[in-house]
Design a protein around this motif. Structure first.
Motif, mmCIF file in Angstrom:
data_model
loop_
_atom_site.group_PDB
_atom_site.id
_atom_site.type_symbol
_atom_site.label_atom_id
_atom_site.label_comp_id
_atom_site.label_asym_id
_atom_site.label_seq_id
_atom_site.Cartn_x
_atom_site.Cartn_y
_atom_site.Cartn_z
ATOM 1 N N ALA A 162 0.832 -1.204 0.000
ATOM 2 C CA ALA A 162 0.000 0.000 0.000
ATOM 3 C C ALA A 162 0.868 1.257 0.000
ATOM 4 C CB ALA A 162 -0.919 -0.004 1.222
ATOM 5 N N LYS A 163 1.922 1.228 0.776
ATOM 6 C CA LYS A 163 2.823 2.380 0.834
ATOM 7 C C LYS A 163 3.451 2.652 -0.529
ATOM 8 C CE LYS A 163 7.055 2.195 2.244
ATOM 9 N NZ LYS A 163 8.307 2.093 3.011
ATOM 10 N N SER A 164 3.882 1.608 -1.199
ATOM 11 C CA SER A 164 4.499 1.758 -2.510
ATOM 12 C C SER A 164 3.535 2.380 -3.508
ATOM 13 C CB SER A 164 4.957 0.392 -3.036
ATOM 14 O OG SER A 164 5.965 -0.146 -2.212
ATOM 15 N N GLU A 165 2.297 1.908 -3.479
ATOM 16 C CA GLU A 165 1.305 2.426 -4.417
ATOM 17 C C GLU A 165 0.935 3.870 -4.105
ATOM 18 O OE1 GLU A 165 0.332 1.067 -7.254
ATOM 19 O OE2 GLU A 165 1.834 -0.424 -6.737
ATOM 20 N N CYS A 166 0.862 4.214 -2.831
ATOM 21 C CA CYS A 166 0.599 5.614 -2.461
ATOM 22 C C CYS A 166 1.702 6.516 -3.003
ATOM 23 C CB CYS A 166 0.533 5.755 -0.939
ATOM 24 S SG CYS A 166 -0.993 5.138 -0.177
ATOM 25 N N LEU A 167 2.944 6.089 -2.839
ATOM 26 C CA LEU A 167 4.070 6.876 -3.337
ATOM 27 C C LEU A 167 4.051 6.962 -4.855
ATOM 28 C CD1 LEU A 167 6.890 5.630 -0.959
ATOM 29 C CD2 LEU A 167 5.939 7.932 -1.056
ATOM 30 N N ASN A 168 3.663 5.876 -5.509
ATOM 31 C CA ASN A 168 3.589 5.892 -6.971
ATOM 32 C C ASN A 168 2.566 6.919 -7.466
ATOM 33 O OD1 ASN A 168 5.535 3.946 -7.374
ATOM 34 N ND2 ASN A 168 4.078 2.253 -7.436
ATOM 35 N N LEU A 169 1.442 7.000 -6.774
ATOM 36 C CA LEU A 169 0.428 7.979 -7.153
ATOM 37 C C LEU A 169 0.960 9.405 -6.993
ATOM 38 C CD1 LEU A 169 -2.963 6.609 -5.757
ATOM 39 C CD2 LEU A 169 -2.298 6.911 -8.137
ATOM 40 N N ILE A 170 1.667 9.617 -5.900
ATOM 41 C CA ILE A 170 2.226 10.953 -5.662
ATOM 42 C C ILE A 170 3.274 11.271 -6.718
ATOM 43 C CG2 ILE A 170 3.539 12.379 -4.041
ATOM 44 C CD1 ILE A 170 2.274 10.636 -1.783
ATOM 45 N N ARG A 171 4.137 10.304 -7.017
ATOM 46 C CA ARG A 171 5.192 10.514 -8.006
ATOM 47 C C ARG A 171 4.616 10.821 -9.388
ATOM 48 N NH1 ARG A 171 7.874 5.980 -5.361
ATOM 49 N NH2 ARG A 171 9.693 6.751 -4.238
ATOM 50 N N HIS A 172 3.508 10.196 -9.701
ATOM 51 C CA HIS A 172 2.923 10.382 -11.020
ATOM 52 C C HIS A 172 1.927 11.542 -11.048
ATOM 53 C CE1 HIS A 172 4.459 6.208 -11.508
ATOM 54 N NE2 HIS A 172 4.743 6.677 -12.694
ATOM 55 N N HIS A 173 1.954 12.354 -10.018
ATOM 56 C CA HIS A 173 1.194 13.610 -9.981
ATOM 57 C C HIS A 173 -0.312 13.433 -10.047
ATOM 58 C CE1 HIS A 173 5.085 15.471 -10.520
ATOM 59 N NE2 HIS A 173 5.270 14.775 -11.614
ATOM 60 N N LYS A 174 -0.784 12.255 -9.667
ATOM 61 C CA LYS A 174 -2.228 12.051 -9.694
ATOM 62 C C LYS A 174 -2.914 12.742 -8.513
ATOM 63 C CE LYS A 174 -2.054 7.788 -12.357
ATOM 64 N NZ LYS A 174 -2.290 6.347 -12.385
ATOM 65 N N VAL A 175 -2.136 13.020 -7.483
ATOM 66 C CA VAL A 175 -2.685 13.742 -6.335
ATOM 67 C C VAL A 175 -1.747 14.895 -6.001
ATOM 68 C CG1 VAL A 175 -4.024 11.854 -5.335
ATOM 69 C CG2 VAL A 175 -1.593 12.048 -4.805
ATOM 70 N N ILE A 176 -1.094 15.443 -7.014
ATOM 71 C CA ILE A 176 -0.030 16.414 -6.804
ATOM 72 C C ILE A 176 -0.502 17.690 -6.122
ATOM 73 C CG2 ILE A 176 -0.272 17.573 -9.032
ATOM 74 C CD1 ILE A 176 3.019 16.644 -7.234
ATOM 75 N N SER A 177 -1.742 18.080 -6.323
ATOM 76 C CA SER A 177 -2.213 19.342 -5.747
ATOM 77 C C SER A 177 -2.114 19.348 -4.231
ATOM 78 C CB SER A 177 -3.668 19.604 -6.160
ATOM 79 O OG SER A 177 -4.518 18.581 -5.692
ATOM 80 N N ARG A 178 -2.195 18.188 -3.628
ATOM 81 C CA ARG A 178 -2.132 18.121 -2.170
ATOM 82 C C ARG A 178 -0.692 18.083 -1.660
ATOM 83 N NH1 ARG A 178 -6.926 17.304 0.194
ATOM 84 N NH2 ARG A 178 -8.659 16.597 -1.119
ATOM 85 N N TYR A 179 0.259 17.929 -2.568
ATOM 86 C CA TYR A 179 1.649 17.783 -2.157
ATOM 87 C C TYR A 179 2.548 18.855 -2.769
ATOM 88 C CZ TYR A 179 0.014 13.327 -0.488
ATOM 89 O OH TYR A 179 -0.689 12.355 0.173
#
Length: 198
Positions: free
Chosen positions: A74-91
């Protein structure tokens, strides 16, 4: 009884699998929601984690490896989403490493490890890394700690991408051997090497 349940799970018993599904499913979703703030994505990640667990069940060597596998996936997939800017606005404006550190700590807390265990583990890992051959160590640090792409490391060091990959593979194998007694806890740090560590 628990040992029997675990071995039934490893042997493909769906009822045993359901027991572990019911035990951890909501916790994995809650863990993901903390960082993605999106319940649908969190549920998808949790589902994927369980699929991976089922497919890799024979590699899990002890019962406590089940939550470790799930949280690590789960941690890996969360990081993958962040890396791929799918939730970038929050980060926006926040370094990925800071969120990775938070994820690591959250996983440890979920598995009931205290901060001292985490500090001791980090020191153990740092020592193992420092003992790697010089080129392996340099490549590993640039890839794992600095999050640099393989092609960028190759250009920076004046070597081929295959040479970079070979050094990463060698470093990972040596670290697995040195830290073998600490699996699956070690997976929480080396999240991208999950597949072959259990």
């Amino acid at each position: 009884m628990k040992e029997g349940l675990f071995f039934r799970f490893k042997n493909g018993d769906e009822k045993a699998f359901k027991f572990y599904f019911d035990k951890y499913h909501a916790k994995i979703i809650g863990f993901c929601v903390q960082f993605l703030h999106d319940e649908d994505k969190a549920k998808s990640i949790a589902q994927e984690a369980y699929i991976k667990l089922w497919l890799n069940r024979e590699k899990v060597i002890r019962e406590k490896g089940i939550p470790a596998f799930l949280y690590t996936s789960a941690k890996s997939e969360c990081l993958n989403l962040i890396r791929h800017h799918k939730v970038i606005s929050r980060y926006k404006g926040v370094k990925l490493q800071e969120y990775e550190d938070q994820l690591n700590q959250q996983v440890l807390e979920a598995l009931q490890f205290d901060s001292m265990n985490f500090i001791e583990l980090e020191l153990m890992i740092e020592k193992a890394i420092s003992e790697l051959p010089e080129r392996c160590k340099l490549v590993f640090i640039k890839r794992r700690k600095e999050n640099k792409k393989i092609i960028d490391i190759a250009k920076e060091l004046g070597i081929s991408s295959k040479a970079v990959e070979a050094n990463i593979t060698r470093a990972t194998k040596e670290l697995r051997l040195k830290l073998a007694n600490h699996i699956p806890l070690i997976l929480l740090v080396f999240h991208q090497t999950t597949k072959n560590l259990f």
